[in-house]
Structures are given as structure tokens and as C-alpha cells.
Design a protein around this motif. Structure first.
Motif, PDB file in Angstrom:
ATOM      1  N   GLN A 143       0.814  -1.216   0.000  1.00  0.00           N
ATOM      2  CA  GLN A 143       0.000   0.000   0.000  1.00  0.00           C
ATOM      3  C   GLN A 143       0.850   1.270   0.000  1.00  0.00           C
ATOM      4  OE1 GLN A 143      -3.470   0.455  -0.071  1.00  0.00           O
ATOM      5  NE2 GLN A 143      -3.515  -1.705  -0.609  1.00  0.00           N
ATOM      6  N   LEU A 144       2.132   1.158   0.338  1.00  0.00           N
ATOM      7  CA  LEU A 144       2.977   2.345   0.439  1.00  0.00           C
ATOM      8  C   LEU A 144       3.072   3.092  -0.879  1.00  0.00           C
ATOM      9  CD1 LEU A 144       5.915   0.948   2.614  1.00  0.00           C
ATOM     10  CD2 LEU A 144       4.072   2.471   3.352  1.00  0.00           C
ATOM     11  N   VAL A 145       3.089   2.346  -1.975  1.00  0.00           N
ATOM     12  CA  VAL A 145       3.294   2.968  -3.272  1.00  0.00           C
ATOM     13  C   VAL A 145       2.114   3.843  -3.690  1.00  0.00           C
ATOM     14  CG1 VAL A 145       2.344   1.094  -4.680  1.00  0.00           C
ATOM     15  CG2 VAL A 145       4.187   2.504  -5.593  1.00  0.00           C
ATOM     16  N   ILE A 146       0.932   3.598  -3.133  1.00  0.00           N
ATOM     17  CA  ILE A 146      -0.242   4.377  -3.539  1.00  0.00           C
ATOM     18  C   ILE A 146      -0.712   5.353  -2.460  1.00  0.00           C
ATOM     19  CG2 ILE A 146      -1.049   2.591  -5.131  1.00  0.00           C
ATOM     20  CD1 ILE A 146      -3.163   1.831  -3.026  1.00  0.00           C
ATOM     21  N   CYS A 147       0.003   5.454  -1.369  1.00  0.00           N
ATOM     22  CA  CYS A 147      -0.446   6.372  -0.312  1.00  0.00           C
ATOM     23  C   CYS A 147      -0.160   7.819  -0.728  1.00  0.00           C
ATOM     24  CB  CYS A 147       0.223   6.041   1.017  1.00  0.00           C
ATOM     25  SG  CYS A 147       1.959   6.474   1.131  1.00  0.00           S
ATOM     26  N   PRO A 148      -0.953   8.786  -0.255  1.00  0.00           N
ATOM     27  CA  PRO A 148      -0.752  10.193  -0.595  1.00  0.00           C
ATOM     28  C   PRO A 148       0.655  10.658  -0.220  1.00  0.00           C
ATOM     29  CG  PRO A 148      -2.867   9.881   0.499  1.00  0.00           C
ATOM     30  CD  PRO A 148      -2.121   8.585   0.632  1.00  0.00           C
ATOM     31  N   PRO A 149       1.247  11.515  -1.020  1.00  0.00           N
ATOM     32  CA  PRO A 149       2.624  11.971  -0.770  1.00  0.00           C
ATOM     33  C   PRO A 149       2.828  12.549   0.624  1.00  0.00           C
ATOM     34  CG  PRO A 149       1.918  12.643  -2.952  1.00  0.00           C
ATOM     35  CD  PRO A 149       0.711  12.064  -2.283  1.00  0.00           C
ATOM     36  N   ASP A 150       1.825  13.270   1.145  1.00  0.00           N
ATOM     37  CA  ASP A 150       1.994  13.891   2.453  1.00  0.00           C
ATOM     38  C   ASP A 150       1.949  12.879   3.600  1.00  0.00           C
ATOM     39  OD1 ASP A 150      -0.726  13.419   1.936  1.00  0.00           O
ATOM     40  OD2 ASP A 150      -1.357  14.998   3.309  1.00  0.00           O
ATOM     41  N   GLN A 151       1.537  11.642   3.303  1.00  0.00           N
ATOM     42  CA  GLN A 151       1.495  10.589   4.328  1.00  0.00           C
ATOM     43  C   GLN A 151       2.596   9.547   4.153  1.00  0.00           C
ATOM     44  OE1 GLN A 151      -2.412   8.784   4.488  1.00  0.00           O
ATOM     45  NE2 GLN A 151      -3.447  10.735   4.145  1.00  0.00           N
ATOM     46  N   ARG A 152       3.275   9.629   3.036  1.00  0.00           N
ATOM     47  CA  ARG A 152       4.189   8.564   2.658  1.00  0.00           C
ATOM     48  C   ARG A 152       5.316   8.340   3.669  1.00  0.00           C
ATOM     49  NH1 ARG A 152       5.571   5.408  -1.498  1.00  0.00           N
ATOM     50  NH2 ARG A 152       7.765   5.054  -1.962  1.00  0.00           N
ATOM     51  N   GLU A 153       5.962   9.412   4.075  1.00  0.00           N
ATOM     52  CA  GLU A 153       7.097   9.280   5.001  1.00  0.00           C
ATOM     53  C   GLU A 153       6.668   8.627   6.307  1.00  0.00           C
ATOM     54  OE1 GLU A 153      10.485  12.079   7.189  1.00  0.00           O
ATOM     55  OE2 GLU A 153       9.385  12.848   5.449  1.00  0.00           O
ATOM     56  N   ALA A 154       5.532   9.054   6.849  1.00  0.00           N
ATOM     57  CA  ALA A 154       5.051   8.492   8.118  1.00  0.00           C
ATOM     58  C   ALA A 154       4.675   7.026   7.967  1.00  0.00           C
ATOM     59  CB  ALA A 154       3.850   9.295   8.617  1.00  0.00           C
ATOM     60  N   LYS A 155       4.044   6.682   6.845  1.00  0.00           N
ATOM     61  CA  LYS A 155       3.630   5.297   6.636  1.00  0.00           C
ATOM     62  C   LYS A 155       4.824   4.380   6.395  1.00  0.00           C
ATOM     63  CE  LYS A 155      -1.142   6.000   5.134  1.00  0.00           C
ATOM     64  NZ  LYS A 155      -1.741   5.229   6.225  1.00  0.00           N
ATOM     65  N   LEU A 158       6.296   3.741   9.795  1.00  0.00           N
ATOM     66  CA  LEU A 158       5.485   2.785  10.551  1.00  0.00           C
ATOM     67  C   LEU A 158       5.695   1.366  10.030  1.00  0.00           C
ATOM     68  CD1 LEU A 158       3.259   2.216  12.645  1.00  0.00           C
ATOM     69  CD2 LEU A 158       1.579   2.673  10.833  1.00  0.00           C
ATOM     70  N   ALA A 159       5.732   1.205   8.713  1.00  0.00           N
ATOM     71  CA  ALA A 159       5.935  -0.123   8.130  1.00  0.00           C
ATOM     72  C   ALA A 159       7.290  -0.692   8.528  1.00  0.00           C
ATOM     73  CB  ALA A 159       5.814  -0.049   6.612  1.00  0.00           C
ATOM     74  N   LYS A 160       8.308   0.142   8.515  1.00  0.00           N
ATOM     75  CA  LYS A 160       9.641  -0.321   8.904  1.00  0.00           C
ATOM     76  C   LYS A 160       9.664  -0.734  10.375  1.00  0.00           C
ATOM     77  CE  LYS A 160      12.523   2.232   5.607  1.00  0.00           C
ATOM     78  NZ  LYS A 160      13.640   3.200   5.489  1.00  0.00           N
ATOM     79  N   ASP A 161       9.005   0.068  11.211  1.00  0.00           N
ATOM     80  CA  ASP A 161       8.972  -0.235  12.638  1.00  0.00           C
ATOM     81  C   ASP A 161       8.284  -1.573  12.904  1.00  0.00           C
ATOM     82  OD1 ASP A 161       9.170   0.621  15.572  1.00  0.00           O
ATOM     83  OD2 ASP A 161       7.016   0.309  15.338  1.00  0.00           O
ATOM     84  N   LYS A 162       7.133  -1.784  12.285  1.00  0.00           N
ATOM     85  CA  LYS A 162       6.416  -3.038  12.505  1.00  0.00           C
ATOM     86  C   LYS A 162       7.180  -4.221  11.929  1.00  0.00           C
ATOM     87  CE  LYS A 162       1.703  -1.344  13.011  1.00  0.00           C
ATOM     88  NZ  LYS A 162       0.292  -1.463  12.562  1.00  0.00           N
ATOM     89  N   THR A 163       7.826  -4.006  10.802  1.00  0.00           N
ATOM     90  CA  THR A 163       8.619  -5.072  10.192  1.00  0.00           C
ATOM     91  C   THR A 163       9.751  -5.498  11.115  1.00  0.00           C
ATOM     92  OG1 THR A 163       8.126  -4.293   7.947  1.00  0.00           O
ATOM     93  CG2 THR A 163      10.088  -5.656   8.231  1.00  0.00           C
ATOM     94  N   GLU A 207      13.318  -4.726  -0.644  1.00  0.00           N
ATOM     95  CA  GLU A 207      13.114  -3.537  -1.481  1.00  0.00           C
ATOM     96  C   GLU A 207      12.902  -2.288  -0.630  1.00  0.00           C
ATOM     97  OE1 GLU A 207      10.978  -5.143  -5.600  1.00  0.00           O
ATOM     98  OE2 GLU A 207       9.795  -4.195  -4.047  1.00  0.00           O
ATOM     99  N   LEU A 208      12.154  -2.446   0.446  1.00  0.00           N
ATOM    100  CA  LEU A 208      11.844  -1.313   1.312  1.00  0.00           C
ATOM    101  C   LEU A 208      13.101  -0.791   1.985  1.00  0.00           C
ATOM    102  CD1 LEU A 208       9.621   0.448   2.689  1.00  0.00           C
ATOM    103  CD2 LEU A 208       9.454  -1.343   4.439  1.00  0.00           C
ATOM    104  N   ASP A 209      13.877  -1.703   2.547  1.00  0.00           N
ATOM    105  CA  ASP A 209      15.128  -1.351   3.226  1.00  0.00           C
ATOM    106  C   ASP A 209      15.870  -2.650   3.517  1.00  0.00           C
ATOM    107  OD1 ASP A 209      17.192  -0.624   4.907  1.00  0.00           O
ATOM    108  OD2 ASP A 209      15.988   0.696   6.160  1.00  0.00           O
TER     109      ASP A 209
END
Length: 260
Positions: A143-155, A158-163, A207-209
Motif C-alpha cells: 500500500q505504500l506505493v499508492i499512499c498520498p505523498p503527504d502521508q508517505r514518510e510516516a507510513k 510505521l511499516a519499517k517499525d512493525k517489520t 526492497e523497502l530497506d
């Protein structure tokens, strides 16, 4: 003789990619009919092919299956990727261990990974519980690729933290427990759908990190091991039906078609 499965979706990963992965791992050839416009999607709806008016949809064995998890369940069962028998999938029900399944789901969404002893006690929860946790994180990353630009960094954060702090520690600990018992796979002694789902997830994490995988040597070894299986190795090669990360142009095309 039955024809090849036909996959109806946009020409991108999305919720169809895990279906492509499972078919490829089973060595099943499939065709794809890409939805390229709002009119293509509307035609599928008007023809009565989409029970809930949404894709993915897979034509297989004379059926038009919808809902990602239902499609995955059917493919896994048909192509022997759902465990050797019903017992391996649902032993916890027979033994009255449904609570263990609930507990396992909670582990994957909690701050603290389970202990080895608790993992072994709940091992009979099997394929379905592990699959649900894997698919939850996979969807979050996709879902990260389609999230709004202003939310992307925060999302992404969060994804990295949960991962790093929830999901991968739980699966690394599971690997450690299973390693002591000898099998190369997550459930039982042969390849199942959960191995393929986990490999797909680990590649997305990379791919994410790529550094997110560094603290988890058993997961890295698992990734290499499953990637070397002939059908999987073939799917990982350039020119396969595996889809790359969506670019900005594809995201805009998808927005026009699916109106999100």
C-alpha cells in the motif's frame, strides 16, 4: 484437459501478485488479461463476473473466483501447497487449541515476540495463522506505493517499525524453533503456501530497506533456500510474469481505473 488459469487484474503487483507467486511456485502456467481502462473493469462488472464488483478475479476449473484469500486457498489446495492433509492445517481445532490460533495472531501484532516454548505449544495452528500474519504485513508494504505523498514518510516509518520490531522477530524465533527439529519449511516437511508467502514478503522488505533483514540470519537463509527451488528460481528471472515495483505513471493509471 482444463485450460490455463486466467488472471484478471491491472498490470501491476497489488493483490494479484501473491496469486501469481503461488501459481508459479506450483509450476502452473497462467494467462493474464489486464484491465487497462475503467471500461474494462465496468464490463467485468456488468457481465456478472465480479461477485463484489472488485478484482482480482481468476478463471480456473470453470469458475470465476474472487477475493484474494479465497483464491489462494483454492490454488493451494488444488496444487498440494496446503499441507499434507487436513490434520496438518487444522490440528489445533481437533485438539481444542483454537485459543492458540488467537494467541498467535496477537503475537504478530504485539510489541513482544513469543517465547520459544509458547511457539512450540502453538505449532499446530499451522499454515493459516502464519499466512494471515504474512499477508497483513505484505499488504501494508504494497500500500505504500499508492499512499498520498503527504502521508508517505510516516507510513514508511510505521511499516519499517512493525517489520523490524513485530513481524520479523516473531518469524525469526519461529525459524529457530523449527531449525532444532530439522525441517527446511515453516510447516511440515515439504513446501507449502506459507513458505511462498514469506519469501514474497522478505523480498518486499528487502526492497523497502535491505538493512531490515540484517538482524535475522535465519530468515535470510530461508530466503536463499526457497529462492533456489526450481519453480521459484524461474519466477525470479527477468522476463517472468512477476511484476516490478509500481512507478508513478502506473499509480496514476491505476487511480483512473479504480478511482482511489
Amino acid at each position: 484437459m482444463a485450460g490455463k488459469p486466467v488472471l484478471h487484474y491491472f498490470n501491476a503487483r497489488g493483490r494479484m501478485e501473491c496469486i501469481r507467486w503461488l501459481l508459479a511456485a506450483a509450476g502452473v502456467e497462467f494467462e493474464e488479461k489486464f484491465i487497462q481502462s475503467p471500461e474494462d473493469l465496468e464490463k467485468l462488472r456488468k457481465d456478472g463476473n465480479l461477485m463484489f464488483d472488485q478484482v482480482p478475479m481468476v478463471e480456473i476449473d470453470g469458475m470465476k473466483l474472487v477475493q484474494t484469500r479465497a483464491i489462494l486457498n483454492y490454488i493451494a489446495t488444488k496444487y498440494d501447497l496446503y499441507g499434507k492433509d487436513v490434520k496438518e492445517r487444522t490440528l489445533y481445532d481437533v485438539l481444542g487449541l483454537k485459543a492458540c490460533a488467537t494467541t498467535a495472531r496477537r503475537w504478530l501484532s504485539s510489541e513482544r515476540p513469543p517465547s520459544s516454548s509458547l511457539l512450540m505449544a502453538a505449532y499446530p495452528v499451522g499454515i493459516d495463522v502464519y499466512t494471515e500474519g504474512i499477508l497483513d504485513l505484505t499488504e501494508m508494504i504494497l500500500q505504500l506505493v499508492i499512499c498520498p505523498p503527504d502521508q508517505r514518510e510516516a507510513k514508511i516509518s510505521l511499516a519499517k517499525d512493525k517489520t523490524k520490531n513485530r513481524y520479523l522477530p516473531a518469524f525469526e524465533k519461529l525459524m529457530k524453533v523449527l531449525k532444532s527439529h530439522g525441517p527446511d519449511y515453516l510447516v511440515g516437511k515439504r513446501l507449502t503456501r506459507v513458505d511462498i508467502h514469506l519469501l514474497e514478503l522478505l523480498l518486499y522488505v528487502e526492497e523497502l530497506d535491505a538493512s531490515l533483514l540484517n538482524p535475522f540470519p535465519l530468515l535470510k537463509a530461508f530466503k536463499s533456500r526457497i529462492s533456489s527451488l526450481p519453480n521459484v528460481k524461474k519466477f525470479l528471472q527477468p522476463g517472468s510474469q512477476r511484476k516490478p515495483l509500481m512507478d508513478a505513471k502506473q499509480v496514476e493509471e491505476a487511480r483512473k481505473i479504480f478511482k482511489f
